[in-house]
Scaffold this motif. Structure first.
Motif, PDB file in Angstrom:
ATOM      1  N   SER A 147       0.688  -0.828  -0.031  1.00  0.00           N
ATOM      2  CA  SER A 147      -0.002   0.188  -0.137  1.00  0.00           C
ATOM      3  C   SER A 147       1.029   1.520   0.086  1.00  0.00           C
ATOM      4  CB  SER A 147      -1.034   0.090   1.556  1.00  0.00           C
ATOM      5  OG  SER A 147      -1.567   1.496   1.283  1.00  0.00           O
ATOM      6  N   ALA A 148       1.892   1.497   1.127  1.00  0.00           N
ATOM      7  CA  ALA A 148       2.937   2.664   0.864  1.00  0.00           C
ATOM      8  C   ALA A 148       3.209   2.590  -0.330  1.00  0.00           C
ATOM      9  CB  ALA A 148       3.781   2.207   2.041  1.00  0.00           C
ATOM     10  N   ALA A 149       4.009   1.819  -1.288  1.00  0.00           N
ATOM     11  CA  ALA A 149       4.162   2.083  -2.234  1.00  0.00           C
ATOM     12  C   ALA A 149       3.517   2.399  -3.675  1.00  0.00           C
ATOM     13  CB  ALA A 149       4.872   0.580  -2.950  1.00  0.00           C
ATOM     14  N   LEU A 150       1.703   2.747  -2.965  1.00  0.00           N
ATOM     15  CA  LEU A 150       0.981   2.532  -4.091  1.00  0.00           C
ATOM     16  C   LEU A 150       1.088   4.447  -3.618  1.00  0.00           C
ATOM     17  CD1 LEU A 150      -1.492  -0.590  -4.538  1.00  0.00           C
ATOM     18  CD2 LEU A 150       0.565   0.602  -6.269  1.00  0.00           C
ATOM     19  N   HIS A 151       1.260   4.371  -2.812  1.00  0.00           N
ATOM     20  CA  HIS A 151       0.969   5.970  -2.068  1.00  0.00           C
ATOM     21  C   HIS A 151       2.927   6.719  -2.235  1.00  0.00           C
ATOM     22  CE1 HIS A 151      -2.062   4.328  -0.996  1.00  0.00           C
ATOM     23  NE2 HIS A 151      -3.347   5.326  -1.377  1.00  0.00           N
ATOM     24  N   PRO A 152       3.842   7.636  -3.380  1.00  0.00           N
ATOM     25  CA  PRO A 152       4.800   8.397  -3.325  1.00  0.00           C
ATOM     26  C   PRO A 152       4.400   9.297  -2.486  1.00  0.00           C
ATOM     27  CG  PRO A 152       3.998   7.890  -5.124  1.00  0.00           C
ATOM     28  CD  PRO A 152       2.830   7.190  -4.416  1.00  0.00           C
ATOM     29  N   GLU A 153       3.283   9.758  -1.475  1.00  0.00           N
ATOM     30  CA  GLU A 153       3.787  10.993  -1.021  1.00  0.00           C
ATOM     31  C   GLU A 153       3.830  10.308   0.236  1.00  0.00           C
ATOM     32  OE1 GLU A 153       1.222   9.436  -2.124  1.00  0.00           O
ATOM     33  OE2 GLU A 153      -0.678   9.067  -1.029  1.00  0.00           O
ATOM     34  N   LEU A 154       3.878   9.665   0.369  1.00  0.00           N
ATOM     35  CA  LEU A 154       4.271   8.879   1.800  1.00  0.00           C
ATOM     36  C   LEU A 154       5.624   9.515   2.692  1.00  0.00           C
ATOM     37  CD1 LEU A 154       2.848   5.379   2.722  1.00  0.00           C
ATOM     38  CD2 LEU A 154       1.340   7.458   3.718  1.00  0.00           C
ATOM     39  N   LEU A 155       5.643   9.933   3.678  1.00  0.00           N
ATOM     40  CA  LEU A 155       7.177  10.433   4.407  1.00  0.00           C
ATOM     41  C   LEU A 155       7.876   9.174   5.008  1.00  0.00           C
ATOM     42  CD1 LEU A 155       6.585  13.981   5.606  1.00  0.00           C
ATOM     43  CD2 LEU A 155       8.080  12.693   3.624  1.00  0.00           C
TER      44      LEU A 155
END
Ligand SMILES: [Zn+2]
Length: 223
Positions: free
Chosen positions: A128-136
């Motif tokens: 899921s994190a890989a699909l959300h590049p905006e995550l810090l």
């Protein structure tokens, strides 16, 4: 006191089969354990202190599993198994890292395990994190998630989380085999199988996605 239950039956997958037959026999044994779990008939075998004492001198696990660290994917419970039954490697995202590959090479090369299950799952946080590049993310997490992102980009953009989790499971299984000469050799000899499984959180069922076929390397003199 001896532990109640069918201990001798549980060891049958290895004791009556030739090396080439063991991978399939152990997979059947795992699937039977999972079916007991699904039906609510888990036996919780090999879960006593007596069993723990019995394996102090040495371990002879029947199968190895590469799974996610996710708390909702407790491998031993899903396969209704206990102390000494499974060699389990878990990390966030079911990643075929160097440490994971080394651990599984140990299981196969030194403990003679004939089957590795690469167990991905629905709703994986790392995917899921890989699909959300905006995550810090921290540097370490960025490394893992970045690797996943690169992998998923191969399949194109705009994939759903579920589809991405499934594709990653297959990729992790393939990467595992193709990063290891030992695993590839065992696979080619027919003494090992590497099978991908996808755990559906809603149904609690593991869907079997097939096994990894090793890349055929041409030797000298071969056409
Ligand atoms: Zn996960």
């Amino acid at each position: 006191m001896a532990e109640a239950g069918n201990d001798s039956d549980r060891l049958d997958p290895l004791s009556h089969h030739e090396p080439e037959e063991r991978p399939a026999a152990v997979l059947t044994w795992l699937q039977q354990g999972h079916e007991r779990f699904l039906q609510g008939h888990s036996l919780h075998p090999h879960s006593t202190r007596e069993r723990m004492q019995a394996v102090i001198e040495g371990q002879h696990p029947l199968a190895a599993v590469l799974g996610c660290a996710d708390s909702r994917v407790p491998v031993e419970l899903l396969f209704d198994s206990g102390f000494g039954d499974l060699f389990v490697v878990r990390n966030a995202g079911t990643m075929s890292t160097t440490a994971a590959i080394a651990s599984l090479e140990y299981a196969v090369g030194h403990l003679d395990v004939p089957l590795i299950v690469v167990l991905g799952h629905e709703g994986c946080g790392a995917v899921s994190a890989a699909l959300h590049p905006e995550l810090l993310l921290t540097p370490s997490l960025s490394q893992v998630v970045g690797q996943l992102r690169m992998e998923l980009l191969q399949y194109g953009d705009h994939r759903s989380l579920e589809e991405s989790c499934r594709r990653h499971t297959l990729s992790a299984a393939g990467n595992l085999v193709h990063s290891s000469v030992l695993l590839t050799d065992r696979l080619r000899a027919g003494h090992l199988a590497v099978v991908a499984g996808y755990y559906d959180l809603h149904s609690s069922r593991i869907e079997w996605m097939g096994d990894v076929t090793p890349v055929r390397y041409r030797g000298a003199g071969e056409r």
